[in-house]
Design an enzyme around this catalytic site. Structure first.
Site, mmCIF file in Angstrom:
data_model
loop_
_atom_site.group_PDB
_atom_site.id
_atom_site.type_symbol
_atom_site.label_atom_id
_atom_site.label_comp_id
_atom_site.label_asym_id
_atom_site.label_seq_id
_atom_site.Cartn_x
_atom_site.Cartn_y
_atom_site.Cartn_z
ATOM 1 N N GLY A 46 0.752 -1.191 0.019
ATOM 2 C CA GLY A 46 -0.113 -0.055 -0.057
ATOM 3 C C GLY A 46 1.015 1.178 -0.118
ATOM 4 C CD GLN A 51 3.388 5.792 2.937
ATOM 5 O OE1 GLN A 51 2.562 5.219 2.330
ATOM 6 N NE2 GLN A 51 4.315 5.160 3.395
ATOM 7 C CB CYS A 91 5.266 1.915 7.782
ATOM 8 S SG CYS A 91 4.960 3.572 6.843
ATOM 9 C CG LEU A 92 6.628 0.959 1.593
ATOM 10 C CD1 LEU A 92 5.814 1.145 0.195
ATOM 11 C CD2 LEU A 92 7.717 -0.239 1.542
ATOM 12 C CG HIS A 133 -0.414 1.229 7.218
ATOM 13 N ND1 HIS A 133 0.584 0.816 8.338
ATOM 14 C CD2 HIS A 133 0.339 2.021 6.434
ATOM 15 C CE1 HIS A 133 1.735 1.140 7.942
ATOM 16 N NE2 HIS A 133 1.662 1.955 6.868
ATOM 17 C CD GLU A 134 -1.057 2.551 2.880
ATOM 18 O OE1 GLU A 134 -0.541 3.705 3.003
ATOM 19 O OE2 GLU A 134 -0.761 1.322 2.939
ATOM 20 C CG HIS A 137 0.755 6.759 5.809
ATOM 21 N ND1 HIS A 137 1.772 7.199 6.359
ATOM 22 C CD2 HIS A 137 0.902 5.593 5.594
ATOM 23 C CE1 HIS A 137 2.539 6.110 6.779
ATOM 24 N NE2 HIS A 137 2.317 5.150 5.969
HETATM 25 O O1 GNR Z 1 4.167 -2.526 2.546
HETATM 26 C C1 GNR Z 1 3.622 -2.700 3.507
HETATM 27 N N1 GNR Z 1 3.314 -3.611 4.276
HETATM 28 C C2 GNR Z 1 2.173 -3.583 5.465
HETATM 29 C C3 GNR Z 1 2.261 -4.708 6.326
HETATM 30 C C4 GNR Z 1 1.487 -4.779 7.489
HETATM 31 C C5 GNR Z 1 0.745 -3.567 7.719
HETATM 32 C C6 GNR Z 1 0.642 -2.729 6.848
HETATM 33 C C7 GNR Z 1 1.540 -2.593 5.770
HETATM 34 S S1 GNR Z 1 1.529 -1.068 4.875
HETATM 35 C C8 GNR Z 1 2.880 -1.186 4.172
HETATM 36 C C9 GNR Z 1 3.229 -0.100 3.082
HETATM 37 C C10 GNR Z 1 2.995 1.223 3.583
HETATM 38 O O2 GNR Z 1 3.818 1.856 4.411
HETATM 39 N N2 GNR Z 1 1.765 1.931 3.503
HETATM 40 O O3 GNR Z 1 1.693 3.105 3.979
HETATM 41 NI NI NI Z 2 3.143 3.216 5.767
#
Ligand code: GNR
Ligand code: NI
Length: 168
Positions: A46, A51, A91-92, A133-134, A137
Site C-alpha cells: 500500500g 508518503q 511501513c515504507l 494504515h493508509e 497516513h
Molecule cells: O508494505 C506494507 N506492508 C504492510 C504490512 C502490514 C501492515 C501494513 C502494511 S502497509 C506497508 C506499506 C506502507 O507503508 N503503506 O503506507
Molecule cells: Ni505506511
C-alpha cells in the site's frame, strides 16, 4: 511512469493532514499510476499520497500475491467497523521496523475510484489492516504512534543507526 521518493519518519511532512481531492482528473490518474509503480518497486502492499509528499486524500493498495489486483481509494471513509485484530505492521516510511498494532477486524469503506465513481467495499484481514494504515497516513499518523514513547524512541535510534550504516 515515474518512481517517486518516499518520505521517511521522522520527516515532519508525514504529519500533514491531507485535504480532500476536489477533482478526479488525468493528473490525479498519472499520480496514482506513479504511486503503484513506486509501491511495487519498494516493494509494498500500500502507499498513501502523504508518503510521496502529496497532501491529498487518496491511496493505492494491492495485497494480492500475484500483484495484479490494484485498488485505489480517493477520499476514503470508514462507514462501519466491527471487531479487533492485531497484525504485525511495517511501513515504507519506517524501513526495517515491525510492530504489532490493533485495528478494526472488519470495515466498510466508501471512496471514489480513479474514474471518480463512488464505490463501497467490505474488507477484513490484511486488506482491512492496510486500508486503516493508509488512512492513518492521510491524517498525518504512522503506526509507531501506537507504540509507547519509549518504544518510539528506540525506533528513532534504530533508524538513525541503519542510516549511519548505509552512509558508511
Ligand atoms: O508494505 C506494507 N506492508 C504492510 C504490512 C502490514 C501492515 C501494513 C502494511 S502497509 C506497508 C506499506 C506502507 O507503508 N503503506 O503506507
Ligand atoms: Ni505506511
Amino acid at each position: 511512469m515515474a518512481k517517486l521518493t518516499i518520505l521517511e519518519f521522522p520527516d515532519p511532512r508525514l504529519r500533514t493532514r491531507a485535504k480532500p481531492v476536489e477533482r478526479v482528473d488525468a493528473d490525479l490518474r498519472r499520480l496514482i499510476d506513479d504511486m503503484f509503480e513506486t509501491m511495487y518497486a519498494a516493494p509494498g502492499i500500500g502507499l498513501a499520497a502523504s508518503q510521496v509528499d502529496v497532501h491529498l486524500r487518496f491511496m493505492v493498495i494491492d495485497v494480492s500475491e500475484t500483484k495484479d489486483q490494484q485498488l485505489d481509494f480517493i477520499n476514503p471513509e470508514i462507514v462501519a467497523h466491527e471487531g479487533v485484530q492485531t497484525c504485525q505492521e511495517g511501513c515504507l516510511s519506517i524501513p526495517g521496523i515491525y510492530a504489532d498494532v490493533k485495528r478494526h477486524e472488519r470495515i466498510a469503506v466508501r471512496a471514489l475510484d480513479r474514474d471518480g465513481n463512488p464505490f463501497e467495499i467490505q474488507a477484513d484481514g490484511l486488506l482491512a489492516v492496510c486500508i486503516q494504515h493508509e488512512m492513518d497516513h492521510l491524517d498525518g499518523k504512522v503506526f509507531v504512534d501506537y507504540l509507547s514513547p519509549l518504544k518510539r524512541e528506540q525506533v528513532r535510534k534504530k533508524l538513525d543507526k541503519q542510516r549511519r550504516a548505509a552512509a558508511a
